[in-house]
Design a protein around this motif. Structure first.
Motif, PDB file in Angstrom:
ATOM      1  N   THR A  32       0.813  -1.211   0.000  1.00 21.06           N
ATOM      2  CA  THR A  32       0.000   0.000   0.000  1.00 21.06           C
ATOM      3  C   THR A  32       0.850   1.267   0.000  1.00 21.06           C
ATOM      4  O   THR A  32       1.964   1.292   0.546  1.00 21.06           O
ATOM      5  CB  THR A  32      -0.944   0.009   1.217  1.00 21.06           C
ATOM      6  N   VAL A  33       0.294   2.313  -0.592  1.00 18.61           N
ATOM      7  CA  VAL A  33       0.847   3.660  -0.454  1.00 18.61           C
ATOM      8  C   VAL A  33      -0.208   4.605   0.125  1.00 18.61           C
ATOM      9  O   VAL A  33      -0.020   5.823   0.141  1.00 18.61           O
ATOM     10  CB  VAL A  33       1.364   4.210  -1.809  1.00 18.61           C
ATOM     11  N   LEU A 114      -0.966  12.043   1.209  1.00 19.35           N
ATOM     12  CA  LEU A 114       0.236  12.847   1.389  1.00 19.35           C
ATOM     13  C   LEU A 114       0.824  13.207   0.031  1.00 19.35           C
ATOM     14  O   LEU A 114       0.507  12.589  -0.996  1.00 19.35           O
ATOM     15  CB  LEU A 114       1.266  12.086   2.218  1.00 19.35           C
ATOM     16  N   ALA A 115       1.695  14.183   0.025  1.00 19.36           N
ATOM     17  CA  ALA A 115       2.225  14.691  -1.240  1.00 19.36           C
ATOM     18  C   ALA A 115       3.011  13.630  -2.006  1.00 19.36           C
ATOM     19  O   ALA A 115       2.953  13.569  -3.237  1.00 19.36           O
ATOM     20  CB  ALA A 115       3.103  15.919  -0.980  1.00 19.36           C
ATOM     21  N   PHE A 116       3.756  12.774  -1.295  1.00 19.33           N
ATOM     22  CA  PHE A 116       4.609  11.762  -1.930  1.00 19.33           C
ATOM     23  C   PHE A 116       4.277  10.393  -1.346  1.00 19.33           C
ATOM     24  O   PHE A 116       4.947   9.920  -0.417  1.00 19.33           O
ATOM     25  CB  PHE A 116       6.091  12.097  -1.710  1.00 19.33           C
ATOM     26  N   PRO A 117       3.249   9.722  -1.874  1.00 16.21           N
ATOM     27  CA  PRO A 117       2.809   8.455  -1.270  1.00 16.21           C
ATOM     28  C   PRO A 117       3.891   7.374  -1.262  1.00 16.21           C
ATOM     29  O   PRO A 117       4.023   6.644  -0.279  1.00 16.21           O
ATOM     30  CB  PRO A 117       1.620   8.050  -2.155  1.00 16.21           C
ATOM     31  N   ALA A 121       5.619   5.297   1.945  1.00 10.75           N
ATOM     32  CA  ALA A 121       5.787   3.853   2.124  1.00 10.75           C
ATOM     33  C   ALA A 121       7.261   3.504   2.338  1.00 10.75           C
ATOM     34  O   ALA A 121       7.600   2.658   3.176  1.00 10.75           O
ATOM     35  CB  ALA A 121       5.236   3.107   0.913  1.00 10.75           C
ATOM     36  N   PHE A 122       8.142   4.162   1.586  1.00 10.27           N
ATOM     37  CA  PHE A 122       9.578   3.928   1.740  1.00 10.27           C
ATOM     38  C   PHE A 122      10.026   4.248   3.166  1.00 10.27           C
ATOM     39  O   PHE A 122      10.791   3.495   3.787  1.00 10.27           O
ATOM     40  CB  PHE A 122      10.336   4.795   0.723  1.00 10.27           C
ATOM     41  N   GLY A 123       9.542   5.369   3.704  1.00 11.77           N
ATOM     42  CA  GLY A 123       9.897   5.751   5.074  1.00 11.77           C
ATOM     43  C   GLY A 123       9.420   4.725   6.088  1.00 11.77           C
ATOM     44  O   GLY A 123      10.151   4.390   7.029  1.00 11.77           O
ATOM     45  N   PHE A 124       8.193   4.214   5.897  1.00  9.51           N
ATOM     46  CA  PHE A 124       7.689   3.215   6.842  1.00  9.51           C
ATOM     47  C   PHE A 124       8.540   1.952   6.820  1.00  9.51           C
ATOM     48  O   PHE A 124       8.913   1.433   7.880  1.00  9.51           O
ATOM     49  CB  PHE A 124       6.236   2.840   6.538  1.00  9.51           C
ATOM     50  N   TRP A 125       8.845   1.438   5.633  1.00  7.19           N
ATOM     51  CA  TRP A 125       9.576   0.169   5.574  1.00  7.19           C
ATOM     52  C   TRP A 125      11.011   0.339   6.048  1.00  7.19           C
ATOM     53  O   TRP A 125      11.593  -0.596   6.611  1.00  7.19           O
ATOM     54  CB  TRP A 125       9.505  -0.428   4.168  1.00  7.19           C
ATOM     55  N   LEU A 126      11.612   1.508   5.869  1.00 14.58           N
ATOM     56  CA  LEU A 126      12.923   1.757   6.475  1.00 14.58           C
ATOM     57  C   LEU A 126      12.833   1.656   7.991  1.00 14.58           C
ATOM     58  O   LEU A 126      13.682   1.033   8.636  1.00 14.58           O
ATOM     59  CB  LEU A 126      13.452   3.137   6.066  1.00 14.58           C
ATOM     60  N   GLY A 185      14.071   7.007   7.741  1.00 16.61           N
ATOM     61  CA  GLY A 185      12.632   6.869   7.534  1.00 16.61           C
ATOM     62  C   GLY A 185      11.853   8.025   8.119  1.00 16.61           C
ATOM     63  O   GLY A 185      10.918   8.550   7.493  1.00 16.61           O
ATOM     64  N   SER A 186      12.221   8.464   9.315  1.00 12.51           N
ATOM     65  CA  SER A 186      11.537   9.597   9.943  1.00 12.51           C
ATOM     66  C   SER A 186      11.758  10.890   9.159  1.00 12.51           C
ATOM     67  O   SER A 186      10.849  11.726   9.043  1.00 12.51           O
ATOM     68  CB  SER A 186      12.030   9.769  11.381  1.00 12.51           C
ATOM     69  N   THR A 187      12.957  11.061   8.616  1.00 10.17           N
ATOM     70  CA  THR A 187      13.246  12.253   7.817  1.00 10.17           C
ATOM     71  C   THR A 187      12.385  12.285   6.564  1.00 10.17           C
ATOM     72  O   THR A 187      11.854  13.345   6.180  1.00 10.17           O
ATOM     73  CB  THR A 187      14.734  12.286   7.436  1.00 10.17           C
ATOM     74  N   ALA A 188      12.210  11.142   5.909  1.00 11.59           N
ATOM     75  CA  ALA A 188      11.351  11.068   4.720  1.00 11.59           C
ATOM     76  C   ALA A 188       9.922  11.466   5.064  1.00 11.59           C
ATOM     77  O   ALA A 188       9.267  12.212   4.315  1.00 11.59           O
ATOM     78  CB  ALA A 188      11.394   9.653   4.140  1.00 11.59           C
TER      79      ALA A 188
END
Length: 561
Positions: A32-33, A114-117, A121-126, A185-188
């Motif tokens: 998901t995104v 969100l602006a960049f879905p 998702a990338f931030g969450f999986w990191l 991930g938090s920064t993203a």
């Protein structure tokens, strides 16, 4: 025989067909995104690690319940302390609060996502794989000669304890890499929240009409962008020390152990506000709804939050009063620490001004808010006490400090996380949490909290050092520690009640409807749970309380704003 085989094959086919929807459902969540699903995954992951870190804390308190308990040896105690502290900050506080912002910000500003879905998702999986990496250290941290297991250097990992001569094996390396991944991930996510709040607001929602929660999400996101890079830089330097023979923190080769403390606390103290400002955001949304009054002093609330963020970047060395800084340095950081109490005090008066004269409804979210107001006030007062350098010299590294920061982390942040879950759970699931079980959860958790952390102040004043795995009898500490451990047990029972409440409500909770609290912000205008696209038509707002305007066209807010 052939018929039997055919029958078994047919049964296997049925089982496979029945399992496919489950696998397909899991696959949907994995790929998901959608900001709402990712927000729920952040919160669920954080709650899972909250249970894990809570079990570690319970073991710590069991070991300290009586002198020389012998429940765990010193090495295991140090690992428990490190993993508990690291998990509560990076794997519990950060993801749960990030998850709420993920879920709520687009809904509150009338956006579809969100602006960049994909970045979301990338931030969450990191974060997720970074969290797993930390706990994999229990298996993979042995390194050479069987040294290690989980990290045992404290969540602060002070040098030179983390240098190779003092930290053999790879346990510390797992800690470094895990925090690096979760920080990225938090920064993203921070970049995403800022872009969304500034660029995707619905028609009519000016900056002056945004919900307070969205404003505070922006403040927290900017703080992440400022505070996380110094931590990542320190982690990279420590990796170079450990693997390539650099000497950034090696005092014997010209490095500086104090340098690590500066880098860490330049992150570490703003991190306290990165965690507690979302608690302020929840209070600023929940208290008005259950007081039936508009938030008192909207503009002052936002300005005070911005001031807290700015001042908090200049107070980090109050964690270092005992390291030998100059008197001028101690004086500056003492003054800046006291100064940050001014905008914080303003916010408390704003919340009290909102409650004053309101038609209060003492539902579970409001009960957690009222406890938060008192407990955060106490946490602030003990923080001002510790800002006085001579007083701090006497109590540094004692249980008084442990009590102070747990009043912030548990008494403010965890209490408000529970308030937010009880408040927005109906929106995310379409079902209400049980009020009866919720009140049992609240009162047990409140009693257990005060048994544990009120008592710790007195243990600290009697000189009990922090981070010790046992203590000598006959020094007046036995009764205090036993009460603290009983309080931890009561908190554990309260959390068990909460888990039962969530599981039962997900299965058979009362239908919530779209707006069970008669609230005023946009997330309550859509279905519960919201559709993937959030809003069938982009909403148009004219005031800070768009649902009030919709429900009361005869007396809309936009006439007065």
């Amino acid at each position: 025989m052939a018929g039997s085989i055919d029958h078994e094959i047919a049964l296997g086919a049925v089982d496979e067909r029945q399992s496919l929807p489950i696998l397909g459902h899991i696959h949907e969540w994995v790929v998901t995104v959608d900001h709402k699903r990712l927000g729920i995954m952040y919160i669920a992951g954080g709650l899972f690690f909250f249970l894990v870190a809570g079990l570690q804390a319970a073991t710590i308190r069991l070991q300290l319940a009586v002198p020389d308990a012998g429940i765990v040896p010193p090495q295991v105690f140090n690992r428990l302390l490190t993993m508990h502290g690291t998990a509560m900050v990076f794997l519990v506080g950060m993801p749960i609060l990030t998850g709420f912002f993920n879920y709520l910000v687009p809904l509150m500003i009338g956006a579809r996502d969100l602006a960049f879905p994909r970045l979301n998702a990338f931030g969450f999986w990191l974060w997720f794989f970074g969290a797993l990496l930390l706990y994999f250290s229990y298996i993979g941290g042995d390194g050479l000669y069987g040294a290690g297991s989980a990290p045992d250097v404290g969540w602060f990992a002070y040098a030179p304890l983390t240098e190779l001569p003092f930290s053999r094996g790879n346990s510390t390396d797992y800690w470094i890499l895990s925090i690096l991944l979760t920080s990225v991930g938090s920064t993203a996510t921070a970049i995403n929240i800022i872009a969304t709040a500034f660029c995707l607001r619905c028609e009519g929602m000016t900056l002056n009409k945004m919900p307070v929660l969205v404003w505070l999400a922006i403040v927290v996101a900017f703080m992440m962008l400022v505070a996380l890079p110094p931590l990542s830089a320190a982690q990279a330097m420590l990796l170079l020390d450990r693997f390539l023979g650099a000497h950034f923190f090696d005092t014997q080769a010209g490095g500086s152990a104090i340098l690590w403390q500066h880098f860490f606390w330049i992150f570490g103290h703003p991190e306290v506000y990165i965690l507690v400002i979302p608690a302020f955001a929840f209070a600023s949304e929940i208290i008005p709804v259950f007081s039936r009054k508009v938030i008192f002093g909207y503009s002052v609330m936002v300005a005070a939050s911005c001031a807290i963020a700015f001042i908090s970047l200049s107070v980090w060395a109050h964690h270092m009063f005992a390291v030998g800084m100059t008197p001028a340095g101690n004086s500056f950081f003492a003054a800046s620490t006291m100064l940050v109490g001014v905008p914080t005090g303003i916010k408390i008066f704003n919340w009290l001004g909102t409650i004053w004269g309101g038609k209060l409804r003492f539902k579970v979210p409001m009960l957690f808010n009222l406890a938060f107001l008192f407990q955060f006030l106490v946490a602030g007062l003990t923080g001002i006490m510790l800002a006085v350098a001579p007083f701090d010299w006497q109590l540094t590294d004692t249980y008084f400090v442990v009590a102070h920061f747990h009043y912030v982390l548990i008494g403010a942040i965890v209490f408000m996380i529970f308030a937010a879950i009880y408040y927005w759970f109906p929106k995310a699931t379409g079902r209400m949490l049980s009020e009866t079980l919720g009140k049992w959860h609240f009162w047990l958790f409140l009693i257990g909290f005060h048994l544990t952390f009120d008592t710790m102040h007195f243990a600290g004043l009697r000189g009990m050092p922090r981070r010790i795995y046992t203590y000598q009898p006959g020094r007046g500490l036995e009764t205090l520690n036993l009460i603290e451990s009983i309080g931890a047990l009561v908190q554990g029972i309260a959390v068990l009640v909460f888990v039962i409440n969530v599981l039962c409500s997900l299965r058979a909770g009362k239908a919530a409807g779209n707006d069970p609290w008669d609230a005023w912000t946009l997330e309550w205008s859509t279905t519960s749970p919201p559709p993937e696209y959030n809003f069938a038509e982009p909403p148009v707002v004219r005031s800070r309380r768009p649902l009030w305007d919709l429900k009361h066209p005869e007396d809309p807010d936009w006439k007065y704003e």
